[in-house]
Design a protein around this motif. Sequence first.
Motif, PDB file in Angstrom:
ATOM      1  N   GLY A 214      27.336 -23.667   9.521  1.00  0.00           N
ATOM      2  CA  GLY A 214      26.135 -22.862   9.662  1.00  0.00           C
ATOM      3  C   GLY A 214      25.281 -23.189  10.865  1.00  0.00           C
ATOM      4  N   SER A 215      25.849 -23.937  11.816  1.00  0.00           N
ATOM      5  CA  SER A 215      25.074 -24.383  12.980  1.00  0.00           C
ATOM      6  C   SER A 215      24.920 -23.307  14.045  1.00  0.00           C
ATOM      7  CB  SER A 215      25.740 -25.608  13.612  1.00  0.00           C
ATOM      8  OG  SER A 215      27.017 -25.262  14.135  1.00  0.00           O
ATOM      9  N   GLY A 216      25.751 -22.283  13.958  1.00  0.00           N
ATOM     10  CA  GLY A 216      25.716 -21.246  14.978  1.00  0.00           C
ATOM     11  C   GLY A 216      26.555 -21.572  16.195  1.00  0.00           C
ATOM     12  N   GLY A 217      27.175 -22.745  16.216  1.00  0.00           N
ATOM     13  CA  GLY A 217      28.002 -23.165  17.351  1.00  0.00           C
ATOM     14  C   GLY A 217      29.180 -23.982  16.884  1.00  0.00           C
ATOM     15  N   PRO A 218      29.933 -24.579  17.805  1.00  0.00           N
ATOM     16  CA  PRO A 218      31.108 -25.367  17.438  1.00  0.00           C
ATOM     17  C   PRO A 218      30.737 -26.728  16.859  1.00  0.00           C
ATOM     18  CG  PRO A 218      30.799 -25.388  19.812  1.00  0.00           C
ATOM     19  CD  PRO A 218      29.779 -24.439  19.270  1.00  0.00           C
ATOM     20  N   ASP A 219      31.715 -27.389  16.307  1.00  0.00           N
ATOM     21  CA  ASP A 219      31.561 -28.738  15.779  1.00  0.00           C
ATOM     22  C   ASP A 219      31.092 -29.664  16.908  1.00  0.00           C
ATOM     23  OD1 ASP A 219      31.854 -31.279  14.717  1.00  0.00           O
ATOM     24  OD2 ASP A 219      33.887 -30.948  13.953  1.00  0.00           O
ATOM     25  N   PRO A 220      29.953 -30.335  16.741  1.00  0.00           N
ATOM     26  CA  PRO A 220      29.455 -31.211  17.809  1.00  0.00           C
ATOM     27  C   PRO A 220      30.375 -32.395  18.092  1.00  0.00           C
ATOM     28  CG  PRO A 220      28.152 -31.478  15.810  1.00  0.00           C
ATOM     29  CD  PRO A 220      29.036 -30.293  15.592  1.00  0.00           C
ATOM     30  N   GLN A 221      31.277 -32.712  17.169  1.00  0.00           N
ATOM     31  CA  GLN A 221      32.228 -33.804  17.408  1.00  0.00           C
ATOM     32  C   GLN A 221      33.393 -33.367  18.288  1.00  0.00           C
ATOM     33  OE1 GLN A 221      33.443 -35.214  13.558  1.00  0.00           O
ATOM     34  NE2 GLN A 221      31.635 -36.502  13.294  1.00  0.00           N
ATOM     35  N   ASN A 257      51.558 -41.893  22.587  1.00  0.00           N
ATOM     36  CA  ASN A 257      50.307 -42.265  21.924  1.00  0.00           C
ATOM     37  C   ASN A 257      49.100 -41.473  22.426  1.00  0.00           C
ATOM     38  OD1 ASN A 257      50.187 -43.514  24.468  1.00  0.00           O
ATOM     39  ND2 ASN A 257      48.819 -45.122  23.694  1.00  0.00           N
ATOM     40  N   VAL A 258      49.340 -40.405  23.186  1.00  0.00           N
ATOM     41  CA  VAL A 258      48.220 -39.630  23.739  1.00  0.00           C
ATOM     42  C   VAL A 258      47.402 -38.969  22.642  1.00  0.00           C
ATOM     43  CG1 VAL A 258      47.625 -37.651  25.213  1.00  0.00           C
ATOM     44  CG2 VAL A 258      49.319 -39.317  25.976  1.00  0.00           C
ATOM     45  N   TYR A 259      48.021 -38.696  21.509  1.00  0.00           N
ATOM     46  CA  TYR A 259      47.276 -38.168  20.355  1.00  0.00           C
ATOM     47  C   TYR A 259      46.056 -39.032  20.062  1.00  0.00           C
ATOM     48  CZ  TYR A 259      46.340 -37.797  15.294  1.00  0.00           C
ATOM     49  OH  TYR A 259      45.744 -37.704  14.064  1.00  0.00           O
ATOM     50  N   TYR A 260      46.231 -40.340  20.079  1.00  0.00           N
ATOM     51  CA  TYR A 260      45.118 -41.250  19.772  1.00  0.00           C
ATOM     52  C   TYR A 260      44.094 -41.267  20.899  1.00  0.00           C
ATOM     53  CZ  TYR A 260      48.217 -42.737  16.044  1.00  0.00           C
ATOM     54  OH  TYR A 260      49.030 -42.740  14.944  1.00  0.00           O
ATOM     55  N   LYS A 261      44.555 -41.164  22.127  1.00  0.00           N
ATOM     56  CA  LYS A 261      43.623 -41.076  23.252  1.00  0.00           C
ATOM     57  C   LYS A 261      42.769 -39.822  23.127  1.00  0.00           C
ATOM     58  CE  LYS A 261      46.619 -43.567  26.487  1.00  0.00           C
ATOM     59  NZ  LYS A 261      47.323 -43.520  27.794  1.00  0.00           N
ATOM     60  N   ASN A 262      43.380 -38.747  22.660  1.00  0.00           N
ATOM     61  CA  ASN A 262      42.618 -37.516  22.452  1.00  0.00           C
ATOM     62  C   ASN A 262      41.527 -37.707  21.396  1.00  0.00           C
ATOM     63  OD1 ASN A 262      44.214 -36.164  24.316  1.00  0.00           O
ATOM     64  ND2 ASN A 262      45.589 -35.302  22.767  1.00  0.00           N
ATOM     65  N   LEU A 263      41.851 -38.417  20.329  1.00  0.00           N
ATOM     66  CA  LEU A 263      40.851 -38.660  19.284  1.00  0.00           C
ATOM     67  C   LEU A 263      39.688 -39.481  19.830  1.00  0.00           C
ATOM     68  CD1 LEU A 263      42.981 -39.434  16.077  1.00  0.00           C
ATOM     69  CD2 LEU A 263      42.195 -37.235  16.961  1.00  0.00           C
ATOM     70  N   VAL A 264      40.005 -40.490  20.644  1.00  0.00           N
ATOM     71  CA  VAL A 264      38.954 -41.319  21.248  1.00  0.00           C
ATOM     72  C   VAL A 264      38.040 -40.462  22.125  1.00  0.00           C
ATOM     73  CG1 VAL A 264      38.512 -43.230  22.844  1.00  0.00           C
ATOM     74  CG2 VAL A 264      40.347 -43.420  21.154  1.00  0.00           C
ATOM     75  N   ASN A 265      38.609 -39.450  22.753  1.00  0.00           N
ATOM     76  CA  ASN A 265      37.851 -38.556  23.641  1.00  0.00           C
ATOM     77  C   ASN A 265      37.301 -37.327  22.921  1.00  0.00           C
ATOM     78  OD1 ASN A 265      38.339 -40.179  25.923  1.00  0.00           O
ATOM     79  ND2 ASN A 265      40.333 -39.217  26.251  1.00  0.00           N
ATOM     80  N   ASN A 266      37.269 -37.372  21.583  1.00  0.00           N
ATOM     81  CA  ASN A 266      36.757 -36.250  20.773  1.00  0.00           C
ATOM     82  C   ASN A 266      37.532 -34.963  21.030  1.00  0.00           C
ATOM     83  OD1 ASN A 266      34.674 -37.780  19.550  1.00  0.00           O
ATOM     84  ND2 ASN A 266      33.387 -37.508  21.361  1.00  0.00           N
ATOM     85  N   SER A 267      38.832 -35.111  21.260  1.00  0.00           N
ATOM     86  CA  SER A 267      39.666 -33.949  21.549  1.00  0.00           C
ATOM     87  C   SER A 267      40.759 -33.749  20.510  1.00  0.00           C
ATOM     88  CB  SER A 267      40.308 -34.096  22.941  1.00  0.00           C
ATOM     89  OG  SER A 267      39.306 -34.107  23.939  1.00  0.00           O
ATOM     90  N   GLY A 268      40.519 -34.238  19.301  1.00  0.00           N
ATOM     91  CA  GLY A 268      41.428 -33.937  18.207  1.00  0.00           C
ATOM     92  C   GLY A 268      41.153 -32.525  17.713  1.00  0.00           C
ATOM     93  N   ILE A 269      42.169 -31.703  17.652  1.00  0.00           N
ATOM     94  CA  ILE A 269      41.956 -30.295  17.308  1.00  0.00           C
ATOM     95  C   ILE A 269      41.665 -30.112  15.823  1.00  0.00           C
ATOM     96  CG2 ILE A 269      43.118 -28.060  17.156  1.00  0.00           C
ATOM     97  CD1 ILE A 269      44.402 -28.632  19.830  1.00  0.00           C
ATOM     98  N   LEU A 270      42.437 -30.758  14.974  1.00  0.00           N
ATOM     99  CA  LEU A 270      42.214 -30.640  13.533  1.00  0.00           C
ATOM    100  C   LEU A 270      41.063 -31.549  13.109  1.00  0.00           C
ATOM    101  CD1 LEU A 270      45.895 -30.715  12.194  1.00  0.00           C
ATOM    102  CD2 LEU A 270      44.481 -28.710  12.695  1.00  0.00           C
ATOM    103  N   GLY A 271      40.206 -31.038  12.265  1.00  0.00           N
ATOM    104  CA  GLY A 271      39.106 -31.854  11.763  1.00  0.00           C
ATOM    105  C   GLY A 271      39.593 -33.077  11.017  1.00  0.00           C
TER     106      GLY A 271
END
Length: 328
Positions: A214-221, A257-271
């Motif tokens: 309900g924020s009106g925008g994307p997930d801030p994470q 292991n780039v999947y984990y680097k993506n998570l560290v950079n807030n770039s994990g697609i799935l919540g």
Amino acid sequence: MKQPCALKCSITIMFFFLIIQPLVNGQLDYKFYDATCPNLTKIVKFGLWSAMTNDTRIAASLLRLHFHDCISNGCEGSVFLDATDSFQSEKDANANRNSLRGFELIESIKENVEKACPGTVSCTDILTLAVREAVVLSGGPYFSLPMGRRDGLTANITLANTDIPSPFEPLDDIITKFTTKGLNLKDVVVLSGAHTIGFAQCFTFKPRLFNFNGSGGPDPQLDASLASSLQTQCPNQDSSNTNLVPLDNVTTKKFDNVYYKNLVNNSGILGSDQALMTDNRTSGMVLNYSKFPFLFAKDFGASMVKLTTVGVLTGQNGQIRNKCNLVN
């Protein structure tokens, strides 16, 4: 001094049980097919290599097919079975319908295995080996697998609907679904790393892109530039729900292991993936795997071996199916 018989007998019995314990615990064996189907691995590997030259998604699809089979009803091939008068097919479960892939490939490999070793190798073992080969051919680690699984005699759509984790679930629920199968928190983090390859349909993460909570925008994470890119690939309309987006858009086809680097950079697609970085119980492991690829490779192999032993049928239980989609 002569030992009392009771003491010697106790020692003998204890030693006997230590020796036979591996058999009691499951009867899986690393040399199970050495005599009965010595070319099994070669047949599976060739089938995988041929498929992957034509379908770059098949490795990730097999990982998902295998996980959905093991986590819901144990690793016994129930996910292959078509519906009968006695049971519904797990293919029609919410998490599987119109999304699981790889059935035809495993059936094709099974046919080739049957020509070489009739009535010897289960569909479950073929899938298990195929997943290992898919990981290796994608650049991931090799891990030895004990064999001897047999195929189940029925399917359970109820378990498939309740036990397979959803990308919309909180992390606590996902952890519970792993631990009830004998897996642990580390396995959750490690096996999630399979998302280093593969794709997700837009509907699985679209709630993070538009009016999040309900924020009106994307997930801030979610990284702002990634959110903008995903909004373009997954516009806010139903027609885009089945569009495919790579789970790792950096090294999409490479198991690393780039999947984990993506998570560290807030770039994990799935919540559900990004939650691993925001939870204190799992964030440290994510950081370690993002820094040390060899650690991830080692632990992924170990967790995969654990996963492949969940709920297995061995010995005289189950059967060796002639065709993967039908009970004999």
